[in-house]
Design a protein around this motif. Sequence first.
Motif, short mmCIF file in Angstrom:
data_model
loop_
_atom_site.label_atom_id
_atom_site.label_comp_id
_atom_site.label_asym_id
_atom_site.label_seq_id
_atom_site.Cartn_x
_atom_site.Cartn_y
_atom_site.Cartn_z
N SER A 85 35.97 99.18 54.19
CA SER A 85 35.97 97.80 53.69
C SER A 85 36.89 97.74 52.48
O SER A 85 36.61 98.35 51.44
CB SER A 85 34.56 97.35 53.31
N ARG A 86 37.97 97.00 52.62
CA ARG A 86 38.95 96.89 51.56
C ARG A 86 38.72 95.61 50.76
O ARG A 86 38.24 94.62 51.30
CB ARG A 86 40.36 96.93 52.15
N PRO A 87 39.05 95.61 49.47
CA PRO A 87 38.79 94.43 48.63
C PRO A 87 39.58 93.22 49.11
O PRO A 87 40.78 93.33 49.43
CB PRO A 87 39.25 94.88 47.24
N LEU A 88 38.91 92.07 49.16
CA LEU A 88 39.58 90.85 49.60
C LEU A 88 40.46 90.28 48.50
O LEU A 88 41.55 89.77 48.76
CB LEU A 88 38.54 89.82 50.04
N GLU A 89 39.98 90.34 47.28
CA GLU A 89 40.75 89.81 46.15
C GLU A 89 41.61 90.91 45.54
O GLU A 89 41.11 91.92 45.08
CB GLU A 89 39.79 89.24 45.09
N ARG A 90 42.91 90.70 45.55
CA ARG A 90 43.85 91.68 45.00
C ARG A 90 44.87 90.93 44.15
O ARG A 90 46.06 90.88 44.47
CB ARG A 90 44.54 92.46 46.11
N GLN A 91 44.39 90.31 43.09
CA GLN A 91 45.23 89.44 42.29
C GLN A 91 46.14 90.18 41.32
O GLN A 91 47.11 89.62 40.82
CB GLN A 91 44.36 88.44 41.52
N THR A 92 45.81 91.42 41.03
CA THR A 92 46.66 92.24 40.16
C THR A 92 46.96 93.56 40.86
O THR A 92 46.20 94.01 41.72
CB THR A 92 45.98 92.52 38.81
N SER A 93 48.07 94.15 40.49
CA SER A 93 48.44 95.45 41.07
C SER A 93 47.70 96.54 40.30
O SER A 93 48.03 96.83 39.15
CB SER A 93 49.95 95.67 40.97
N ARG A 94 46.68 97.12 40.94
CA ARG A 94 45.88 98.14 40.27
C ARG A 94 45.06 98.91 41.29
O ARG A 94 45.12 98.63 42.50
CB ARG A 94 44.95 97.49 39.25
N LEU A 95 44.27 99.87 40.79
CA LEU A 95 43.37 100.63 41.64
C LEU A 95 42.14 99.78 41.98
O LEU A 95 41.53 99.18 41.10
CB LEU A 95 42.93 101.92 40.96
N ASN A 151 35.90 105.39 47.52
CA ASN A 151 37.09 105.98 46.93
C ASN A 151 38.04 104.86 46.52
O ASN A 151 37.71 103.68 46.64
CB ASN A 151 37.76 107.00 47.86
N ARG A 152 39.22 105.20 46.02
CA ARG A 152 40.10 104.20 45.46
C ARG A 152 41.45 104.19 46.16
O ARG A 152 41.95 105.23 46.62
CB ARG A 152 40.32 104.45 43.97
N SER A 153 42.05 102.98 46.22
CA SER A 153 43.43 102.82 46.68
C SER A 153 44.15 101.91 45.70
O SER A 153 43.53 101.07 45.04
CB SER A 153 43.48 102.22 48.09
N PHE A 154 45.46 102.09 45.61
CA PHE A 154 46.26 101.23 44.74
C PHE A 154 46.82 100.09 45.58
O PHE A 154 47.56 100.32 46.54
CB PHE A 154 47.40 102.01 44.10
N TYR A 155 46.44 98.88 45.23
CA TYR A 155 46.91 97.71 45.96
C TYR A 155 47.88 96.90 45.11
O TYR A 155 47.70 96.76 43.89
CB TYR A 155 45.74 96.83 46.40
N ILE A 156 48.88 96.34 45.76
CA ILE A 156 49.90 95.53 45.10
C ILE A 156 49.55 94.07 45.28
O ILE A 156 49.21 93.63 46.39
CB ILE A 156 51.29 95.84 45.70
N SER A 157 49.61 93.31 44.22
CA SER A 157 49.24 91.90 44.26
C SER A 157 50.21 91.11 45.16
O SER A 157 51.38 91.51 45.32
CB SER A 157 49.25 91.30 42.86
N PRO A 158 49.74 89.99 45.76
CA PRO A 158 50.62 89.17 46.60
C PRO A 158 51.86 88.68 45.88
O PRO A 158 52.92 88.54 46.48
CB PRO A 158 49.70 88.01 47.01
N THR A 159 51.75 88.43 44.57
CA THR A 159 52.91 87.94 43.82
C THR A 159 54.00 89.00 43.70
O THR A 159 55.15 88.67 43.41
CB THR A 159 52.48 87.50 42.40
N GLN A 160 53.63 90.27 43.91
CA GLN A 160 54.61 91.35 43.88
C GLN A 160 54.98 91.85 45.27
O GLN A 160 55.59 92.90 45.42
CB GLN A 160 54.09 92.51 43.03
N GLY A 161 54.55 91.12 46.28
CA GLY A 161 54.94 91.46 47.65
C GLY A 161 53.84 92.01 48.52
O GLY A 161 53.99 92.12 49.74
#
Length: 364
Positions: free
Chosen positions: A165-175, A200-210
């Motif tokens: 289950s991956r986070p739905l909200e990814r408003q900032t580029s972070r872990l 565990n953790r993954s690094f997600y890139i915000s939609p504003t950064q692509g």
Amino acid sequence: MLRLMRRSFIAFLMVSGVMQVRENPQQPVHPNPDRVLKLVEALKIKGEGKGYYFEGARTLEIDPIGNLYACDSWSSARRSHLMKFSPEGRFIKDLYRQGEGPGEILSTFDFTLSGSEMFLYDTMKRKIVVMDTDGNFKTEFKKETAPFDELIGAFGDWLVILRVSRPLERQTSRLYDEKNAIIMLSKDGKTEKDIFMFTNRSFYISPTQGGGGMSWDPFHSAIAGDRIYVCSTQNYQIQVLDMAKANILFSFMRAYPRVEHLGRDWEKKFATQYNAPKRNYENDVKGLIFGGGRLWVRTSLESKDKGALYDLFNSDGRFVDSFFVDSRVRIIKIDDDFLYASVSDENELPFLVKYRIGEPIGAR
């Protein structure tokens, strides 16, 4: 003093039943650790022969009479394969059928063998195909919602599944935290139950950064009877899940000299562009395989002369041995005193090789 206090605290936890933790020293019980493991070639199957080819076995199962079932690494240029070989290495047939119809797999899949049945999970069409060990189609069922990410294996009357289950909200580029649910699924697909959640953790890139992302923490698992051994952290720690009781029995670790992560050019560019945190060390654990009553742990340590370092633990997490295996030998199955590996020669041609372990391993 601090180390003594820490050990005393862990001992208290073990006695009180709050949490069972086994700490192992840096050196195993075996008197000759860090040697190169003696392997004797017992069987070698070329990647291409009369009526078949494969590009490098990534999963292997063995039936009660010794037939081998090897799933190869899929590429966009060539389709997948599920090759059946006799115990002597004679090619029997390819059980994989490509397509979208009943009994067919679109492209990539996981598979496991349970009794006289094969279970294949089509990762793109989100369906599980059931066939016998001759490849005859029996039935299939599809997961329309909440698809799975991996078919880990089988336990009794159940399939063991991983759902991330991956986070739905990814408003900032972070872990971000990811939830890795271990799920028991009945073999007819009608009953499903969550038994445990690892994070565990993954690094997600915000939609504003692509948009996009990059894995950060590993997730490795190995089934052993009614247990699953799991590593979901960058540090050397393994948890043992009791599937029948749906709880963690204990965890274990060992004193481990971490390996510096040097980073490639593309990683440095990625970190600069998206302000990603710096990775200082390699993941301590690179893979888990259970066989012969013991857990094999591939570590991050590699030697140019010796190969990759493997640690060996008994089923209760005791550090019993440690040895190097040639880095070109990618172990995919342990079966008592034999190991099976995907091996490439100097011309990058793939082979499936069965080795006899040519020396006693573990505690003496």
